[in-house]
Design a protein around this motif. Sequence first.
Motif, short mmCIF file in Angstrom:
data_model
loop_
_atom_site.label_atom_id
_atom_site.label_comp_id
_atom_site.label_asym_id
_atom_site.label_seq_id
_atom_site.Cartn_x
_atom_site.Cartn_y
_atom_site.Cartn_z
N CYS A 7 22.94 39.87 -41.81
CA CYS A 7 21.67 40.07 -41.49
C CYS A 7 21.24 38.84 -40.73
CB CYS A 7 20.71 40.11 -42.81
SG CYS A 7 19.26 40.11 -42.60
N VAL A 8 20.83 39.06 -39.31
CA VAL A 8 20.55 38.12 -38.49
C VAL A 8 19.10 37.61 -38.87
CG1 VAL A 8 19.89 37.62 -36.01
CG2 VAL A 8 21.50 39.32 -36.62
N LYS A 17 27.54 48.41 -47.01
CA LYS A 17 26.96 49.23 -46.19
C LYS A 17 25.67 50.03 -46.87
CE LYS A 17 27.07 52.22 -42.22
NZ LYS A 17 28.08 52.22 -40.98
N GLU A 18 25.83 50.29 -48.11
CA GLU A 18 24.69 50.95 -48.82
C GLU A 18 23.44 49.86 -49.13
OE1 GLU A 18 27.97 51.30 -49.91
OE2 GLU A 18 28.31 53.24 -49.10
N GLN A 19 23.96 48.86 -49.38
CA GLN A 19 22.98 47.77 -49.54
C GLN A 19 22.22 47.48 -48.16
OE1 GLN A 19 24.22 43.83 -50.60
NE2 GLN A 19 22.43 43.09 -51.11
N ARG A 24 17.08 48.02 -45.18
CA ARG A 24 16.62 48.80 -43.92
C ARG A 24 15.61 49.58 -44.39
NH1 ARG A 24 21.43 49.46 -39.48
NH2 ARG A 24 21.88 47.38 -39.22
N ARG A 25 15.77 50.31 -45.14
CA ARG A 25 15.09 51.75 -45.45
C ARG A 25 13.55 51.21 -46.12
NH1 ARG A 25 18.93 54.32 -48.34
NH2 ARG A 25 20.25 55.30 -46.52
N GLU A 26 13.76 50.36 -47.05
CA GLU A 26 12.56 49.60 -47.67
C GLU A 26 11.67 48.98 -46.62
OE1 GLU A 26 14.00 46.94 -50.69
OE2 GLU A 26 15.03 48.46 -51.82
#
Length: 126
Positions: A7-8, A17-19, A24-26
């Motif tokens: 995460c930049v 990848k799920e996390q 991202r979705r949140e």
Amino acid sequence: MPPALYCVKTGEKYESKEQMLSLRRENDNKKQKIRYWRKKYNYDITLEDYDQFQPITNIIRYIYQHHDFLIKFDPDKTEKLNKEDVEIYAKNHKFIKKALPHLDYIKSLKRLNQVEKKNEPIVITF
């Protein structure tokens, strides 16, 4: 080039990848809600305001038209209201009473048109 699960913004590495996708979705969900609230209620809301604004959206949707009234409203001095303010209070007293615990935050909210007026250049015509 950074790794795929890096995460930049925070400088941390995701566990999976799920996390990464769930975070991202949140974040996207929050940004979509903010965009909707900015368009619908005309308030200048940022990502930092999300946690304070989100619980009172069910109150804001009934009182955002009367933001100017709420700014000058003092619950201790309701007997000193003029005729127009009494009409606003009478029609919306149920929602105004629900907004009283959050009145300080509601008074601190800025309208988008107020923010834009400050940034407009002054044009002088002759």
